[in-house]
Design a protein around this motif. Sequence first.
Motif, mmCIF file in Angstrom:
data_model
loop_
_atom_site.group_PDB
_atom_site.id
_atom_site.type_symbol
_atom_site.label_atom_id
_atom_site.label_comp_id
_atom_site.label_asym_id
_atom_site.label_seq_id
_atom_site.Cartn_x
_atom_site.Cartn_y
_atom_site.Cartn_z
ATOM 1 N N ILE A 243 0.727 -1.523 0.328
ATOM 2 C CA ILE A 243 0.071 0.004 0.075
ATOM 3 C C ILE A 243 0.774 1.459 -0.286
ATOM 4 N N ALA A 244 1.538 1.451 0.827
ATOM 5 C CA ALA A 244 3.024 2.578 0.629
ATOM 6 C C ALA A 244 3.735 2.686 -0.227
ATOM 7 N N ALA A 245 3.828 1.456 -1.335
ATOM 8 C CA ALA A 245 4.757 1.310 -2.410
ATOM 9 C C ALA A 245 3.536 1.724 -3.143
ATOM 10 N N ALA A 246 2.640 1.575 -3.431
ATOM 11 C CA ALA A 246 1.508 2.393 -4.455
ATOM 12 C C ALA A 246 1.128 3.461 -3.914
ATOM 13 N N GLU A 247 1.053 3.938 -3.160
ATOM 14 C CA GLU A 247 0.425 5.164 -2.671
ATOM 15 C C GLU A 247 1.962 6.536 -3.246
ATOM 16 N N ARG A 248 3.108 5.544 -2.827
ATOM 17 C CA ARG A 248 4.556 6.812 -3.282
ATOM 18 C C ARG A 248 4.030 6.741 -5.319
ATOM 19 N N VAL A 249 3.851 6.060 -5.811
ATOM 20 C CA VAL A 249 4.525 5.521 -6.951
ATOM 21 C C VAL A 249 2.524 6.316 -7.633
ATOM 22 N N THR A 250 1.688 6.297 -7.378
ATOM 23 C CA THR A 250 0.699 6.747 -7.612
ATOM 24 C C THR A 250 0.409 7.918 -7.425
ATOM 25 N N GLY A 251 0.423 9.017 -6.313
ATOM 26 C CA GLY A 251 0.801 10.460 -5.754
ATOM 27 C C GLY A 251 -0.830 10.042 -4.446
ATOM 28 N N ARG A 252 -1.390 9.241 -4.661
ATOM 29 C CA ARG A 252 -2.982 8.986 -4.381
ATOM 30 C C ARG A 252 -2.319 8.391 -3.497
ATOM 31 N N THR A 253 -3.955 8.465 -2.433
ATOM 32 C CA THR A 253 -3.616 7.855 -1.365
ATOM 33 C C THR A 253 -4.884 6.103 -1.241
ATOM 34 N N VAL A 254 -4.350 5.619 -0.784
ATOM 35 C CA VAL A 254 -5.525 4.346 -0.272
ATOM 36 C C VAL A 254 -5.947 4.001 0.393
#
Length: 302
Positions: A243-254
Amino acid sequence: MKVLVTGASGYVGRAVVGALRTAGHEPVAMVRAARAEIDGAAEVREAELLDAEGLRRAVSGVDAVCHLAGLGLARESVADPLPYFRVNTGGTVALLEAMAEEGVLRIVLASTGSIYGSPEVQPMGEWTPDAPPHPYAASKLAAEFAVAAQARTGVLGAVVVRLLNVAGGADPEPTRLIPRVLAAARDGEVLRINGDGGAVRDYLHIADAAAAFAACVERCPEPGVDTRYIIGSGCGTSILDVIAAAERVTGRTVRRIHGPAAPEPGVLIGDPNKAIAELGWRPSHSGIDEIVADTWRALSAR
């Protein structure tokens, strides 16, 4: 070498065809529907795993086989186990028979790290005892036994590849963790997590998985010898790490909510050191940020 890839239209199969082409081989794609287009394939041959005559035609004239065709849904195998043994085990036996008839001397079998079950000692190595937890894993272990037994008769050199969690690119399974997390980031939906999100898994980039198959083909042992490799990243990544990686990559909050913990292993990590030492291969693209970024690009392009 001319290498037949069974299951060439699948997620890993397509990548293996591409890796073999990049390595200078002549990949022959075996598919169930002749209309399938496989990038990088020198030739496409139509055959079913349980069709003996079709298999003989498919393996004719090739130097080696990468066997990736089969069924792969663990939960489905619990509800309906017999097709898994029919296809994964019986289909492998049928392929071995066709190879023997056509004089094909090398095979690389795609198997699964789930055969180890939930061992307490981590990471898992080739020495870890087998404890298949569901019919899918049992059917793959039975296929491994068939390949090893055939190799030991002296008519075949064999490599078994036990894969960990392959991810990255256009992953066709939207229910898997990384695509689910990224879909939640894209759509703004709430992601439901079982437990505290601390469960740790070993994620392997699809490109690294494919490169491992190409390396195994090139280093397949002589007839009479079989060997096995764990192919994983060797790194543990928790659900919260993804989840943290997804937030870094997308710039969005999960956005997420936590439900009851599922009855699953806390940690499953593979030890790829034997493969690294013997194959001239390493998992060079399997950092979680690279896997997530690659999956995000594929998801955004749809």
